[in-house]
Design a protein around this motif. Sequence first.
Motif, PDB file in Angstrom:
ATOM      1  N   VAL A  41      24.242  16.328  77.645  1.00 19.99           N
ATOM      2  CA  VAL A  41      23.878  15.074  78.313  1.00 19.99           C
ATOM      3  C   VAL A  41      22.367  14.854  78.255  1.00 19.99           C
ATOM      4  CG1 VAL A  41      23.834  13.869  80.529  1.00 19.99           C
ATOM      5  CG2 VAL A  41      25.888  15.117  79.831  1.00 19.99           C
ATOM      6  N   ILE A  42      21.599  15.906  78.532  1.00 21.93           N
ATOM      7  CA  ILE A  42      20.142  15.804  78.475  1.00 21.93           C
ATOM      8  C   ILE A  42      19.697  15.419  77.077  1.00 21.93           C
ATOM      9  CG2 ILE A  42      17.980  17.093  78.686  1.00 21.93           C
ATOM     10  CD1 ILE A  42      19.356  18.759  80.866  1.00 21.93           C
ATOM     11  N   ASP A  43      20.321  16.053  76.083  1.00 23.27           N
ATOM     12  CA  ASP A  43      19.952  15.717  74.704  1.00 23.27           C
ATOM     13  C   ASP A  43      20.294  14.271  74.379  1.00 23.27           C
ATOM     14  OD1 ASP A  43      19.088  16.454  71.983  1.00 23.27           O
ATOM     15  OD2 ASP A  43      21.176  16.056  71.487  1.00 23.27           O
ATOM     16  N   ASP A  44      21.437  13.798  74.858  1.00 23.62           N
ATOM     17  CA  ASP A  44      21.831  12.402  74.643  1.00 23.62           C
ATOM     18  C   ASP A  44      20.780  11.456  75.208  1.00 23.62           C
ATOM     19  OD1 ASP A  44      23.373  10.348  73.750  1.00 23.62           O
ATOM     20  OD2 ASP A  44      25.062  10.700  75.098  1.00 23.62           O
ATOM     21  N   ALA A  45      20.319  11.741  76.424  1.00 24.00           N
ATOM     22  CA  ALA A  45      19.302  10.887  77.048  1.00 24.00           C
ATOM     23  C   ALA A  45      17.971  10.979  76.313  1.00 24.00           C
ATOM     24  CB  ALA A  45      19.117  11.293  78.512  1.00 24.00           C
ATOM     25  N   ALA A  46      17.675  12.148  75.737  1.00 25.20           N
ATOM     26  CA  ALA A  46      16.412  12.323  75.029  1.00 25.20           C
ATOM     27  C   ALA A  46      16.427  11.666  73.658  1.00 25.20           C
ATOM     28  CB  ALA A  46      16.099  13.813  74.887  1.00 25.20           C
ATOM     29  N   THR A  48      18.482   8.990  72.518  1.00 30.01           N
ATOM     30  CA  THR A  48      18.780   7.556  72.433  1.00 30.01           C
ATOM     31  C   THR A  48      17.558   6.643  72.386  1.00 30.01           C
ATOM     32  OG1 THR A  48      20.887   7.948  73.556  1.00 30.01           O
ATOM     33  CG2 THR A  48      20.102   5.685  73.484  1.00 30.01           C
ATOM     34  N   PRO A  49      16.489   6.894  73.177  1.00 28.11           N
ATOM     35  CA  PRO A  49      15.354   5.954  73.133  1.00 28.11           C
ATOM     36  C   PRO A  49      14.770   5.720  71.746  1.00 28.11           C
ATOM     37  CG  PRO A  49      15.148   7.398  75.032  1.00 28.11           C
ATOM     38  CD  PRO A  49      16.293   7.913  74.219  1.00 28.11           C
ATOM     39  N   GLN A  50      14.915   6.688  70.820  1.00 33.42           N
ATOM     40  CA  GLN A  50      14.336   6.506  69.495  1.00 33.42           C
ATOM     41  C   GLN A  50      14.990   5.360  68.730  1.00 33.42           C
ATOM     42  OE1 GLN A  50      14.897  10.012  67.112  1.00 33.42           O
ATOM     43  NE2 GLN A  50      17.108   9.804  67.000  1.00 33.42           N
ATOM     44  N   TYR A  51      16.216   5.015  69.104  1.00 30.77           N
ATOM     45  CA  TYR A  51      16.922   3.966  68.375  1.00 30.77           C
ATOM     46  C   TYR A  51      16.446   2.566  68.750  1.00 30.77           C
ATOM     47  CZ  TYR A  51      20.121   7.471  66.579  1.00 30.77           C
ATOM     48  OH  TYR A  51      20.646   8.559  65.935  1.00 30.77           O
ATOM     49  N   VAL A  52      15.748   2.416  69.862  1.00 29.19           N
ATOM     50  CA  VAL A  52      15.234   1.093  70.238  1.00 29.19           C
ATOM     51  C   VAL A  52      13.719   1.033  70.124  1.00 29.19           C
ATOM     52  CG1 VAL A  52      17.188   0.684  71.769  1.00 29.19           C
ATOM     53  CG2 VAL A  52      15.107   1.682  72.704  1.00 29.19           C
ATOM     54  N   THR A  53      13.095   2.164  69.728  1.00 30.37           N
ATOM     55  CA  THR A  53      11.651   2.176  69.548  1.00 30.37           C
ATOM     56  C   THR A  53      11.272   1.324  68.338  1.00 30.37           C
ATOM     57  OG1 THR A  53      11.483   4.394  70.477  1.00 30.37           O
ATOM     58  CG2 THR A  53       9.640   3.641  69.134  1.00 30.37           C
ATOM     59  N   LEU A 229      11.185  15.224  77.823  1.00 32.20           N
ATOM     60  CA  LEU A 229      12.630  15.075  77.646  1.00 32.20           C
ATOM     61  C   LEU A 229      13.077  15.685  76.323  1.00 32.20           C
ATOM     62  CD1 LEU A 229      13.709  11.536  78.901  1.00 32.20           C
ATOM     63  CD2 LEU A 229      14.524  13.749  79.708  1.00 32.20           C
ATOM     64  N   SER A 230      12.298  15.450  75.280  1.00 33.12           N
ATOM     65  CA  SER A 230      12.641  16.000  73.977  1.00 33.12           C
ATOM     66  C   SER A 230      12.641  17.523  74.001  1.00 33.12           C
ATOM     67  CB  SER A 230      11.656  15.485  72.924  1.00 33.12           C
ATOM     68  OG  SER A 230      11.939  16.038  71.663  1.00 33.12           O
ATOM     69  N   ILE A 231      11.635  18.101  74.657  1.00 31.23           N
ATOM     70  CA  ILE A 231      11.555  19.565  74.744  1.00 31.23           C
ATOM     71  C   ILE A 231      12.718  20.122  75.556  1.00 31.23           C
ATOM     72  CG2 ILE A 231      10.201  21.486  75.673  1.00 31.23           C
ATOM     73  CD1 ILE A 231       7.689  19.821  75.040  1.00 31.23           C
ATOM     74  N   VAL A 232      12.963  19.505  76.731  1.00 30.32           N
ATOM     75  CA  VAL A 232      14.067  19.961  77.585  1.00 30.32           C
ATOM     76  C   VAL A 232      15.399  19.803  76.865  1.00 30.32           C
ATOM     77  CG1 VAL A 232      15.325  19.508  79.723  1.00 30.32           C
ATOM     78  CG2 VAL A 232      12.831  19.526  79.737  1.00 30.32           C
ATOM     79  N   GLY A 233      15.566  18.675  76.165  1.00 29.18           N
ATOM     80  CA  GLY A 233      16.802  18.453  75.420  1.00 29.18           C
ATOM     81  C   GLY A 233      17.007  19.492  74.336  1.00 29.18           C
ATOM     82  N   THR A 234      15.943  19.866  73.649  1.00 31.74           N
ATOM     83  CA  THR A 234      16.035  20.878  72.598  1.00 31.74           C
ATOM     84  C   THR A 234      16.402  22.241  73.177  1.00 31.74           C
ATOM     85  OG1 THR A 234      14.421  19.723  71.216  1.00 31.74           O
ATOM     86  CG2 THR A 234      14.752  22.068  70.780  1.00 31.74           C
ATOM     87  N   LEU A 235      15.732  22.623  74.262  1.00 32.44           N
ATOM     88  CA  LEU A 235      16.050  23.901  74.904  1.00 32.44           C
ATOM     89  C   LEU A 235      17.487  23.912  75.415  1.00 32.44           C
ATOM     90  CD1 LEU A 235      12.744  24.523  76.906  1.00 32.44           C
ATOM     91  CD2 LEU A 235      13.420  25.488  74.697  1.00 32.44           C
ATOM     92  N   ALA A 236      17.918  22.769  75.960  1.00 27.49           N
ATOM     93  CA  ALA A 236      19.286  22.680  76.468  1.00 27.49           C
ATOM     94  C   ALA A 236      20.292  22.795  75.328  1.00 27.49           C
ATOM     95  CB  ALA A 236      19.477  21.353  77.215  1.00 27.49           C
TER      96      ALA A 236
END
Length: 316
Positions: A41-46, A48-53, A229-236
């Motif tokens: 879930v954390i990775d999903d949230a981290a 997704t924002p790249q797709y609207v940047t 978020l990216s770091i936490v998502g990667t670790l997760a």
Amino acid sequence: MPTGLVALLDDVAAIAKVAAASLDDIGVAAARAGTKSAGVVIDDAAVTPQYVTGFHPSRELPMIWKIAKGSFKNKLIFLLPAAVLLGQFAPFLIPIILILGGLFLCYEAAEKVLEWLHVDETTKHDEPAIVEGHGREEEMVSGAIRTDLILSAEIMAIALSEITDEVWWQQGIILAVIGIVITVGVYGAVALIVKMDDVGLHLATENEGVVAAFGRGLVAFMPKLLTTLSIVGTLAMAWVGGGLLVHNIAAVGWHGPEHLIEIISHPLLGLFPESAEMTVGGIAFALLSGILGVLVGAGIAPLVHRFFPHGAEANE
């Protein structure tokens, strides 16, 4: 007549109690299964924002809404029935699916770690420019929904592995609850994240003093939040992926990785009081699973790049 009515009311009350107990059980099981999916879930949230940047700010929320609708469809229309059928007729396949999912998460985590270490240059990309056009928007939304399908499949598979002892209709309700709650939570958070810099810019330009300073601080903070978020998502991803491999490889008969982690972590437990052993053991398992996940992912990354070069680029 009164006796019959009283008996009927007693039966209704008994059924209501059973239903309430079932709902309580479903709630507990949904919470337990959802917690196991936290890393994905954390990775999903981290991610997704790249797709609207790079799109005009006025298109960010409509695009997120389109992606969220696609995510609901992925989870509730495609994956939910498949998961329930799998749980009923082929539960023996769940560990194998989770191993494959663990390998995917390990690969994704390793790619990012290798990029941080400047070992893997294949994932480098230029900063996106402002882009316009319906076709480009639809292309990015479709890409986000495809990525969501993979992550949603992981979420549903992890959740299903926690509720295999439930009857099929309870599994369906639990998975539906998890799918809805996670989708609302993830895309609500994504919408908030991508609009915070606009809110900060508005506060900074339309106000003075403390409010303007807060706005400028918010604008400066958002890139740091996305990086975190990216770091936490990667670790997760590394922790969840490694954990999936360890547990499910053991489930299909090979306990080597599980025993190796136990051997490494056992001396650490002796350094702490007995009351803390469970907590320390959990932390040690998570850390060692994450290290294992990165090592496995780094090992399979060259194979992915060789045999699926376009797929590897698309995942980034």
